[in-house]
Write a protein that holds these residues in place. Structure first.
Motif, PDB file in Angstrom:
ATOM      1  N   MET A   1       0.913  -0.911  -0.073  1.00 14.92           N
ATOM      2  CA  MET A   1      -0.561  -0.333  -0.067  1.00 14.92           C
ATOM      3  C   MET A   1       0.791   1.556   0.092  1.00 14.92           C
ATOM      4  N   GLU A   2       0.517   2.109  -0.921  1.00 18.63           N
ATOM      5  CA  GLU A   2       1.168   3.924  -1.113  1.00 18.63           C
ATOM      6  C   GLU A   2       0.819   4.509  -0.084  1.00 18.63           C
ATOM      7  N   GLN A   3       1.654   4.896   0.550  1.00 23.56           N
ATOM      8  CA  GLN A   3       0.838   6.463   1.257  1.00 23.56           C
ATOM      9  C   GLN A   3       0.524   7.592   1.027  1.00 23.56           C
ATOM     10  N   LEU A   4       2.145   8.033   0.095  1.00 29.42           N
ATOM     11  CA  LEU A   4       2.452   9.495  -0.566  1.00 29.42           C
ATOM     12  C   LEU A   4       2.605   8.971  -1.432  1.00 29.42           C
ATOM     13  N   ARG A   5       2.222   9.884  -3.133  1.00 32.67           N
ATOM     14  CA  ARG A   5       2.913   9.502  -4.039  1.00 32.67           C
ATOM     15  C   ARG A   5       3.367  11.182  -4.521  1.00 32.67           C
ATOM     16  N   LEU A   6       4.420  11.279  -4.871  1.00 30.83           N
ATOM     17  CA  LEU A   6       4.368  12.302  -5.857  1.00 30.83           C
ATOM     18  C   LEU A   6       4.859  12.307  -7.559  1.00 30.83           C
ATOM     19  N   HIS A   7       3.993  12.986  -7.728  1.00 30.87           N
ATOM     20  CA  HIS A   7       3.525  13.284  -9.035  1.00 30.87           C
ATOM     21  C   HIS A   7       4.378  15.173 -10.330  1.00 30.87           C
ATOM     22  N   ASP A   8       5.993  14.618 -10.733  1.00 27.75           N
ATOM     23  CA  ASP A   8       5.712  15.515 -11.427  1.00 27.75           C
ATOM     24  C   ASP A   8       5.779  17.070 -10.420  1.00 27.75           C
ATOM     25  N   PHE A   9       6.518  16.586  -9.150  1.00 27.72           N
ATOM     26  CA  PHE A   9       5.768  17.861  -7.922  1.00 27.72           C
ATOM     27  C   PHE A   9       7.070  19.086  -8.104  1.00 27.72           C
ATOM     28  N   GLN A  10       7.199  19.779  -7.765  1.00 26.99           N
ATOM     29  CA  GLN A  10       8.307  20.882  -8.639  1.00 26.99           C
ATOM     30  C   GLN A  10       8.243  21.866  -6.843  1.00 26.99           C
ATOM     31  N   SER A  11       8.903  21.808  -6.321  1.00 31.51           N
ATOM     32  CA  SER A  11       8.451  23.224  -5.405  1.00 31.51           C
ATOM     33  C   SER A  11       9.773  24.091  -5.871  1.00 31.51           C
ATOM     34  N   ARG A  12      10.807  25.203  -4.581  1.00 33.53           N
ATOM     35  CA  ARG A  12      11.283  26.272  -5.729  1.00 33.53           C
ATOM     36  C   ARG A  12      13.336  25.345  -5.300  1.00 33.53           C
ATOM     37  N   ASN A  13      13.775  25.749  -6.277  1.00 34.70           N
ATOM     38  CA  ASN A  13      15.316  24.912  -6.143  1.00 34.70           C
ATOM     39  C   ASN A  13      14.633  23.743  -6.861  1.00 34.70           C
ATOM     40  N   LEU A  14      14.418  23.130  -6.694  1.00 37.74           N
ATOM     41  CA  LEU A  14      14.684  21.748  -7.450  1.00 37.74           C
ATOM     42  C   LEU A  14      13.698  21.537  -8.666  1.00 37.74           C
ATOM     43  N   GLN A  15      14.166  21.073  -9.625  1.00 41.06           N
ATOM     44  CA  GLN A  15      13.722  19.706 -10.459  1.00 41.06           C
ATOM     45  C   GLN A  15      12.870  19.263 -10.181  1.00 41.06           C
ATOM     46  N   PRO A  16      11.218  18.928 -11.569  1.00 41.06           N
ATOM     47  CA  PRO A  16       9.991  17.523 -10.634  1.00 41.06           C
ATOM     48  C   PRO A  16      10.415  16.134 -10.097  1.00 41.06           C
ATOM     49  N   VAL A  17       9.866  16.676  -9.271  1.00 36.21           N
ATOM     50  CA  VAL A  17       9.940  15.212  -8.539  1.00 36.21           C
ATOM     51  C   VAL A  17       9.363  13.625  -8.770  1.00 36.21           C
ATOM     52  N   ASP A  18       9.474  12.673  -9.004  1.00 35.43           N
ATOM     53  CA  ASP A  18       8.550  11.711  -9.117  1.00 35.43           C
ATOM     54  C   ASP A  18       8.883  10.576  -7.635  1.00 35.43           C
ATOM     55  N   LEU A  19       8.321  11.020  -7.379  1.00 35.10           N
ATOM     56  CA  LEU A  19       8.509   9.894  -5.829  1.00 35.10           C
ATOM     57  C   LEU A  19       7.378   9.211  -4.991  1.00 35.10           C
ATOM     58  N   LEU A  47       2.509  24.459   2.239  1.00 35.48           N
ATOM     59  CA  LEU A  47       2.871  26.055   2.892  1.00 35.48           C
ATOM     60  C   LEU A  47       3.774  26.963   1.925  1.00 35.48           C
ATOM     61  N   ASP A  48       3.629  25.705   0.916  1.00 32.84           N
ATOM     62  CA  ASP A  48       4.456  26.982  -0.215  1.00 32.84           C
ATOM     63  C   ASP A  48       4.321  26.859  -1.384  1.00 32.84           C
ATOM     64  N   PRO A  49       3.146  27.647  -2.188  1.00 35.87           N
ATOM     65  CA  PRO A  49       3.402  27.502  -3.362  1.00 35.87           C
ATOM     66  C   PRO A  49       3.797  25.873  -4.860  1.00 35.87           C
ATOM     67  N   HIS A  50       3.400  25.718  -5.079  1.00 38.08           N
ATOM     68  CA  HIS A  50       4.541  24.694  -6.003  1.00 38.08           C
ATOM     69  C   HIS A  50       3.682  24.162  -6.834  1.00 38.08           C
ATOM     70  N   LEU A  51       4.438  23.406  -8.582  1.00 39.21           N
ATOM     71  CA  LEU A  51       3.921  22.670  -9.232  1.00 39.21           C
ATOM     72  C   LEU A  51       3.527  21.306  -8.548  1.00 39.21           C
ATOM     73  N   GLY A  52       2.564  20.929  -9.405  1.00 43.47           N
ATOM     74  CA  GLY A  52       2.703  19.047  -9.630  1.00 43.47           C
ATOM     75  C   GLY A  52       1.424  18.522  -8.902  1.00 43.47           C
ATOM     76  N   GLU A  53       1.080  17.332  -8.650  1.00 41.57           N
ATOM     77  CA  GLU A  53       0.600  16.870  -7.525  1.00 41.57           C
ATOM     78  C   GLU A  53       1.097  15.785  -6.336  1.00 41.57           C
ATOM     79  N   ALA A  54       0.219  15.624  -5.314  1.00 40.38           N
ATOM     80  CA  ALA A  54       0.888  14.497  -4.384  1.00 40.38           C
ATOM     81  C   ALA A  54      -0.617  14.053  -3.944  1.00 40.38           C
ATOM     82  N   ARG A  55      -0.432  12.946  -3.199  1.00 43.03           N
ATOM     83  CA  ARG A  55      -1.791  11.875  -3.112  1.00 43.03           C
ATOM     84  C   ARG A  55      -0.814  11.602  -1.919  1.00 43.03           C
TER      85      ARG A  55
END
Lengths: 198, 263
Positions: A1-19, A47-55
């Motif tokens: 079972m997965e608890q957290l999935r980040l998809h194309d998730f982009q915060s400041r100073n970082l390239q998009p992340v999948d995790l 808590l900060d504006p960002h791009l991408g989705e989290a689940r």
């Protein structure tokens, strides 16, 4: 079972992340100061504006009311802040066993916040966070201010919490030994990219 | 009772006192005689000028012109509220919050007083509208500026506490609730103190003026009571609007604390 999935998730100073974080899993995150670790955690807690989705489980971040999301995906910042006079006012639903597990022999709920040591503050802020029963823990150097014994208590408590509640943790630590000890998987941030830590 | 008109001779007696003070300042080497005389001359010129302006204005009967002047006064008051903020809101909100909340409170309460309390006919009679509006704006402006400044400064200084509450799953209203109440209290305390001291410690300027102008003291007192109560209501309602708008503007649609909206 997965608890957290980040998809194309982009915060400041970082390239998009999948995790993806699985239930019961503790994933570590390292990297030099200012590389964007804390900003990534803040963005995951919305808590900060960002791009991408989290689940989180079946909840999409963008579709979940922010207070509900932040209870499920809980951030422990490096420095804790307290707004009321006594400890107990900050955690109405805390269970006594949680405080015992963190090494408090006497009941700390009546204590004045201003008289806490930095170590006590840190451990109590973890108790405050866990009393919400989050599914995902975002821990930003939770043992940085603690002596070895308290640090070990925190590590043990988080480990037990993940197991008992099938929760997942993303744990930021500067200490490579600690990262190897607590996490089966780890990532390092360098040049804005998330890389698997060997 | 008849108004005793002041002649230039009467005024020059008062002016002589200031001249004597300037001479004394020079003799004692206080070094303020120059500034004293410049300031005294300025106040004479400015007040004579506004007297002339008001004389022309009171002869006006054009509601459009008077309305335009009222709006200019409102905008200037809104600007003053903004200018007194250490951390003001960026963009149109900086000017908008103060102007809008004063428009809602001071402006509408003045109109209400003219229509229902004093029953001036027509309501835009400038002799009543302009001084009353000026008094309302000037006084409610203070409370609103204090409230907003208190809110934004505290939000800035206590960002850690506000975000800690958000992280633990509180709504933005809960997270900023204490600071909102604190800001409102801070804005209301001056007018509460003014009402408590009125007549005992201080005789308010308007009442003094009316008595000197020949009004019976009880009539002057009644006007002063009305003004104080209107100012208190205007300050309170205006501060509530301003603090509510300001607090909401500090958060975005995902209930994040957005201090980047201040500067």
């Amino acid at each position: 079972m997965e608890q957290l999935r980040l998809h194309d998730f982009q915060s400041r100073n970082l390239q998009p992340v999948d995790l993806t974080l699985q239930a019961g899993e503790c994933v570590t995150l390292g990297g030099p100061s200012g590389c964007g670790k804390s900003l990534l955690l803040r963005a995951i807690a919305d808590l900060d504006p960002h791009l991408g989705e989290a689940r989180c489980g079946s909840h999409l971040q963008s579709q979940t009311p922010p207070p509900q999301w932040r209870r499920m995906v809980a951030l422990l910042p490096a420095e804790s802040h307290w707004w009321a006079e006594t400890v107990g006012e900050h955690m109405p639903d805390v269970e006594p066993e949680l405080l015992t597990a963190l090494g408090f022999k006497a009941d700390p709920l009546d204590w004045q916040v201003t008289r806490l040591s930095s170590g006590e503050r840190q451990r109590l802020s973890l108790a405050r966070l866990l009393s919400n029963r989050p599914r995902v823990l975002l821990l930003d150097e939770p043992t940085a201010n603690l002596d070895q014994q308290s640090g070990a208590q925190v590590e043990a408590l988080v480990g037990r919490y993940l197991e008992e509640h099938a929760a997942a943790a993303l744990w930021v630590s500067h200490d490579a030994q600690q990262r190897a000890r607590i996490g089966a998987r780890g990532f390092l941030i360098a040049d804005g990219l998330l890389r698997t830590e060997a | 009772m008849k108004l005793i008109e002041l002649t230039p001779l009467d005024l020059s007696i008062a002016a002589l006192l200031v001249l004597a003070l300037a001479a004394l300042s020079w003799r004692l080497r206080l070094g303020v005689e120059r500034r004293l005389l410049v300031a005294a001359t300025r106040s004479v010129l400015q007040l004579m000028l506004i007297g002339l302006v008001l004389k022309t204005l009171f002869a006006q009967r054009d509601p459009l012109l008077i309305g335009a002047l009222a709006l200019v006064m409102l905008a200037i008051a809104g600007y003053e509220v903004m200018a007194r903020q250490e951390h003001r809101f960026t963009g149109a909100w900086g000017l908008g919050i103060g102007t809008l909340s004063m428009g809602i409170s001071a402006f509408s309460i003045t109109l209400l007083a003219l229509q229902l309390v004093i029953r001036v006919d027509p309501w835009y009679t400038p002799q009543y509208l302009i001084p009353l509006l000026g008094m309302m704006l000037g006084n409610t402006m203070n409370g609103m500026a204090i409230s907003l400044d208190n809110l934004t400064q505290n939000a800035w200084q206590r960002r850690g506490e506000i975000e800690a509450r958000l992280m633990l799953g509180q709504s933005w209203q809960q997270a900023i609730g204490d600071l909102r109440r604190r800001a409102l209290r801070a804005g209301l305390i001056p007018i509460i103190n003014a009402m408590a001291a009125a007549g005992v410690v201080s005789l308010p300027g308007m009442m003094t003026g009316q008595i000197l102008a020949g009004s019976p003291p009880l009539e002057a007192a009644k006007y002063q009571i009305m003004i104080l109560l209107l100012i208190a209501a205007g300050t309170g309602f205006g501060a509530i609007v301003a603090v509510s708008l300001g607090a909401a503007r500090l958060f975005d649609e995902r209930q994040r604390l957005r201090l980047d909206r201040l500067r």
